[in-house]
Design a protein around this motif. Structure first.
Motif, PDB file in Angstrom:
ATOM      1  N   MET A 207       0.826  -1.212   0.000  1.00  0.00           N
ATOM      2  CA  MET A 207       0.000   0.000   0.000  1.00  0.00           C
ATOM      3  C   MET A 207       0.857   1.258   0.000  1.00  0.00           C
ATOM      4  SD  MET A 207      -3.149  -0.785   2.573  1.00  0.00           S
ATOM      5  CE  MET A 207      -2.087  -1.154   3.963  1.00  0.00           C
ATOM      6  N   SER A 208       1.904   1.231   0.814  1.00  0.00           N
ATOM      7  CA  SER A 208       2.759   2.413   0.966  1.00  0.00           C
ATOM      8  C   SER A 208       3.449   2.790  -0.342  1.00  0.00           C
ATOM      9  CB  SER A 208       3.825   2.159   2.040  1.00  0.00           C
ATOM     10  OG  SER A 208       3.229   1.985   3.302  1.00  0.00           O
ATOM     11  N   LYS A 209       3.671   1.805  -1.193  1.00  0.00           N
ATOM     12  CA  LYS A 209       4.378   2.060  -2.447  1.00  0.00           C
ATOM     13  C   LYS A 209       3.411   2.329  -3.606  1.00  0.00           C
ATOM     14  CE  LYS A 209       8.040  -0.585  -3.164  1.00  0.00           C
ATOM     15  NZ  LYS A 209       9.109   0.415  -3.018  1.00  0.00           N
ATOM     16  N   LEU A 210       2.348   1.524  -3.698  1.00  0.00           N
ATOM     17  CA  LEU A 210       1.447   1.653  -4.838  1.00  0.00           C
ATOM     18  C   LEU A 210       0.638   2.945  -4.799  1.00  0.00           C
ATOM     19  CD1 LEU A 210       0.189   0.366  -7.376  1.00  0.00           C
ATOM     20  CD2 LEU A 210      -1.572  -0.588  -5.875  1.00  0.00           C
ATOM     21  N   ILE A 211       0.050   3.264  -3.654  1.00  0.00           N
ATOM     22  CA  ILE A 211      -0.870   4.407  -3.585  1.00  0.00           C
ATOM     23  C   ILE A 211      -0.181   5.732  -3.900  1.00  0.00           C
ATOM     24  CG2 ILE A 211      -2.336   5.740  -2.002  1.00  0.00           C
ATOM     25  CD1 ILE A 211      -3.120   2.990  -0.748  1.00  0.00           C
ATOM     26  N   PRO A 212       0.952   6.074  -3.274  1.00  0.00           N
ATOM     27  CA  PRO A 212       1.582   7.353  -3.623  1.00  0.00           C
ATOM     28  C   PRO A 212       2.116   7.377  -5.059  1.00  0.00           C
ATOM     29  CG  PRO A 212       2.984   6.100  -2.138  1.00  0.00           C
ATOM     30  CD  PRO A 212       1.661   5.397  -2.172  1.00  0.00           C
ATOM     31  N   THR A 213       2.624   6.268  -5.551  1.00  0.00           N
ATOM     32  CA  THR A 213       3.114   6.229  -6.930  1.00  0.00           C
ATOM     33  C   THR A 213       1.965   6.491  -7.901  1.00  0.00           C
ATOM     34  OG1 THR A 213       4.821   4.616  -6.313  1.00  0.00           O
ATOM     35  CG2 THR A 213       4.311   4.817  -8.649  1.00  0.00           C
ATOM     36  N   LEU A 214       0.809   5.933  -7.605  1.00  0.00           N
ATOM     37  CA  LEU A 214      -0.373   6.114  -8.451  1.00  0.00           C
ATOM     38  C   LEU A 214      -0.821   7.568  -8.473  1.00  0.00           C
ATOM     39  CD1 LEU A 214      -2.363   4.385 -10.128  1.00  0.00           C
ATOM     40  CD2 LEU A 214      -3.728   4.134  -8.045  1.00  0.00           C
ATOM     41  N   PHE A 215      -0.908   8.194  -7.303  1.00  0.00           N
ATOM     42  CA  PHE A 215      -1.385   9.580  -7.243  1.00  0.00           C
ATOM     43  C   PHE A 215      -0.328  10.575  -7.696  1.00  0.00           C
ATOM     44  CE2 PHE A 215      -4.713   7.668  -4.674  1.00  0.00           C
ATOM     45  CZ  PHE A 215      -5.827   8.407  -5.041  1.00  0.00           C
ATOM     46  N   LEU A 216       0.931  10.187  -7.664  1.00  0.00           N
ATOM     47  CA  LEU A 216       1.989  11.071  -8.161  1.00  0.00           C
ATOM     48  C   LEU A 216       1.938  11.181  -9.679  1.00  0.00           C
ATOM     49  CD1 LEU A 216       4.571  12.749  -7.545  1.00  0.00           C
ATOM     50  CD2 LEU A 216       5.871  10.611  -7.789  1.00  0.00           C
ATOM     51  N   HIS A 217       1.582  10.101 -10.351  1.00  0.00           N
ATOM     52  CA  HIS A 217       1.661  10.078 -11.813  1.00  0.00           C
ATOM     53  C   HIS A 217       0.320  10.259 -12.516  1.00  0.00           C
ATOM     54  CE1 HIS A 217       5.527   8.136 -10.741  1.00  0.00           C
ATOM     55  NE2 HIS A 217       5.935   8.726 -11.842  1.00  0.00           N
ATOM     56  N   PHE A 218      -0.782  10.104 -11.778  1.00  0.00           N
ATOM     57  CA  PHE A 218      -2.091  10.223 -12.425  1.00  0.00           C
ATOM     58  C   PHE A 218      -3.024  11.138 -11.644  1.00  0.00           C
ATOM     59  CE2 PHE A 218      -0.721   6.003 -13.944  1.00  0.00           C
ATOM     60  CZ  PHE A 218      -0.932   6.148 -15.319  1.00  0.00           C
ATOM     61  N   ASN A 219      -3.850  11.844 -12.386  1.00  0.00           N
ATOM     62  CA  ASN A 219      -4.994  12.503 -11.788  1.00  0.00           C
ATOM     63  C   ASN A 219      -6.136  11.496 -11.858  1.00  0.00           C
ATOM     64  OD1 ASN A 219      -6.774  14.448 -10.749  1.00  0.00           O
ATOM     65  ND2 ASN A 219      -7.395  15.065 -12.810  1.00  0.00           N
ATOM     66  N   ILE A 220      -6.704  11.139 -10.729  1.00  0.00           N
ATOM     67  CA  ILE A 220      -7.695  10.066 -10.665  1.00  0.00           C
ATOM     68  C   ILE A 220      -9.014  10.620 -10.126  1.00  0.00           C
ATOM     69  CG2 ILE A 220      -8.128   7.703  -9.880  1.00  0.00           C
ATOM     70  CD1 ILE A 220      -5.157   7.606  -9.055  1.00  0.00           C
ATOM     71  N   GLU A 221     -10.095  10.264 -10.784  1.00  0.00           N
ATOM     72  CA  GLU A 221     -11.423  10.669 -10.329  1.00  0.00           C
ATOM     73  C   GLU A 221     -12.384   9.494 -10.455  1.00  0.00           C
ATOM     74  OE1 GLU A 221     -12.543  13.951 -12.747  1.00  0.00           O
ATOM     75  OE2 GLU A 221     -11.221  15.385 -11.728  1.00  0.00           O
ATOM     76  N   LEU A 222     -13.396   9.464  -9.597  1.00  0.00           N
ATOM     77  CA  LEU A 222     -14.432   8.449  -9.698  1.00  0.00           C
ATOM     78  C   LEU A 222     -15.276   8.696 -10.938  1.00  0.00           C
ATOM     79  CD1 LEU A 222     -15.554   8.325  -5.957  1.00  0.00           C
ATOM     80  CD2 LEU A 222     -14.433   6.454  -7.201  1.00  0.00           C
ATOM     81  N   VAL A 223     -15.673   7.635 -11.616  1.00  0.00           N
ATOM     82  CA  VAL A 223     -16.548   7.773 -12.782  1.00  0.00           C
ATOM     83  C   VAL A 223     -17.845   8.464 -12.372  1.00  0.00           C
ATOM     84  CG1 VAL A 223     -17.932   6.471 -14.452  1.00  0.00           C
ATOM     85  CG2 VAL A 223     -15.567   5.792 -13.996  1.00  0.00           C
TER      86      VAL A 223
END
Length: 497
Positions: free
Chosen positions: A455-471
């Motif tokens: 969790m500590s690695k995946l979540i910040p890496t995901l939010f660092l590289h993508f803008n994510i929004e709920l459909v």
């Protein structure tokens, strides 16, 4: 001369049904005493729960136990009677007594369904001496210090996940599914030196359905363990009809095949199997081939689901609370500008990101993976909880969802996702003490460090590289509690930042 026969009376035929009816009438006073006049009579709870285990079976089958127990404790207080001989406990002063080191509270027969005939099972083993000996064999392998040897292989899975997300930009992506595919592939990478390929396929091979079936089956039939053992005895004749048998059969066979494959091809780096083999070489009588298989199978069964549930929770709550998401992204961007982050964020780097840590704790506080109580049996002498005497032999348990909504510990806004609550130095110590997401005491989850690393690695890496929004930002996800509280409905749109 023969003695006269007084029973049955002459000219009166007695049927088997009448005998059972008579016995039932004789038992009514006993049942009435146990349920309405015994030591537990004053402990409130649903009337039907006093009479039989069917109340527990019903809610375990329906998958709403986590929310049901929250409402019952709101209504009745710190003690709720959930069965003829079972109590749900929300008195936090009793947590250490029930689960602390050296406790005399043994796991209840509910766990026997999970264990089946397995001799090596850290989760379900009910004998504390056996459990302690087994845990000593493997605890070092799952320590954070040992798992750091495997961090680069978690990195491989994170990098692969990010590559796949790149291909899914600007389209509806079931993030809830993909984080479970990721978690399962990580288990393959760190246990067998081979990803299972689920992320590439965008689906699993049927293992998720087997795991879900086993969870649902064990959740309800564990409330009446005798039914499981009757089925087990008759299964050579009637066949296997319970999902829990997948834990002892199909999933175990899957693990056995992966172990043999790993032995055949070898590996150019260490993995958990390698570490288990090292223990086996040192203590062959204690860490047998069967025990190695049990550990590998447990990794597969529990390792993917718990991590996926927790990762979904953090992502979902961040997306549902844009201000929190913005704060996390600002922390990530600041660290990046200052040259403190690598392309793939390391575990060490995350330790210096307080808001990220707060988000992880808060996500797991709001949605702990386990949604049912962790049942234990009161030892000889009984126990006093909330000013009431609970006699020996009574099943008692604490539900993580109830603990995490204690307003005295976590504040009045317990239903709100508010990471900031973990940033107050005066409060965080008490909250960490009652952080129940991985259990507590001597039986705390062995895989918590690997889960936290992922969790500590995946979540910040995901939010660092993508803008994510709920459909659909207004849509609520669906929760279903079959021991683990799984979620459905985390569909997102990703755009590169």
């Amino acid at each position: 001369m023969t003695s006269p026969s007084f029973w049955p009376p002459q000219n009166v035929s007695v049927t088997l049904a009448q005998v059972f009816a008579l016995l039932s009438l004789c038992l009514i006073p006993v049942v009435f005493y146990r349920q309405f006049s015994g030591p537990l009579q004053k402990i409130p709870g649903p009337l039907s729960a006093r009479l039989s285990r069917l109340w527990m079976v019903k809610h375990s089958w329906q998958g709403d136990m986590h929310r049901t127990m929250i409402e019952l404790h709101k209504k009745h207080g710190k003690l709720v009677r959930t069965g003829p001989n079972e109590i749900s406990v929300a008195d936090l002063s009793a947590v250490k007594k029930i689960y602390g080191a050296g406790t005399k509270f043994a796991k209840s027969p509910w766990y026997s369904v999970w264990q089946g005939h397995r001799k090596f099972d850290l989760f379900a083993e009910r004998d504390e001496n056996i459990h302690s000996a087994q845990r000593r064999l493997v605890s070092r392998i799952y320590s954070m210090e040992s798992l750091k040897d495997l961090e680069k292989y978690v990195d491989n899975a994170v990098a692969h996940f990010m590559t796949i997300m790149q291909t899914r930009q600007n389209q509806d992506t079931n993030m809830g599914l993909f984080v479970q595919l990721f978690a399962f592939d990580v288990i393959g990478e760190v246990t067998f030196s081979k990803r299972f390929g689920f992320m590439d396929a965008g689906k699993d091979d049927g293992s998720f359905e087997q795991i879900e079936g086993a969870l649902r089956s064990a959740a309800w039939i564990g409330q009446i363990p005798a039914l499981y053992w009757i089925h087990d005895f008759l299964s050579p004749v009637i066949g296997s009809h319970l999902g829990i048998t997948a834990r002892h059969g199909g999933l175990r066979n899957f693990a056995a095949k992966e172990i043999e494959s790993r032995k055949s091809r070898g590996s150019d780096h260490q993995d958990i199997l390698d570490k288990l083999f090292a223990v086996q070489k040192e203590k062959p009588d204690e860490m047998t081939d069967v025990n190695v298989l049990s550990m590998a199978a447990s990794n597969i069964f529990a390792g993917s689901d718990t991590t996926a549930i927790s990762t979904r929770a953090v992502i979902y709550y961040l997306l549902k609370n844009p201000k929190c998401k913005r704060k996390l992204v600002e922390e990530l961007d600041t660290q990046k500008r200052e040259g403190k982050l690598t392309e793939l964020i390391t575990l060490e780097q995350t330790k210096h990101m307080p808001y990220l840590q707060a988000c992880l704790y808060e996500g797991l506080r709001c949605h702990p993976a386990v949604g049912m109580s962790l049942p234990r049996v009161t030892p000889p002498g009984g126990i006093n909880i909330d000013g009431r005497y609970i006699p020996e032999g009574t099943t008692v348990g604490v539900n993580p969802w109830v603990v995490h909504r204690d307003t005295h510990v976590f504040g009045e806004d317990v239903e709100q996702f508010r990471p900031e609550r973990w940033l107050g130095k005066s409060d965080s110590g008490e909250m960490e003490r009652f952080f129940f997401a991985f259990g507590t005491g001597a039986r705390v989850c062995l895989g918590r460090n690997l889960s936290w690393m992922e969790m500590s690695k995946l979540i910040p890496t995901l939010f660092l590289h993508f803008n994510i929004e709920l459909v659909d930002p207004k849509a609520e996800w669906i929760e279903i509690c079959w021991w683990f509280v799984k979620q459905e409905g985390v569909h997102v749109i990703l755009r590169a930042r």
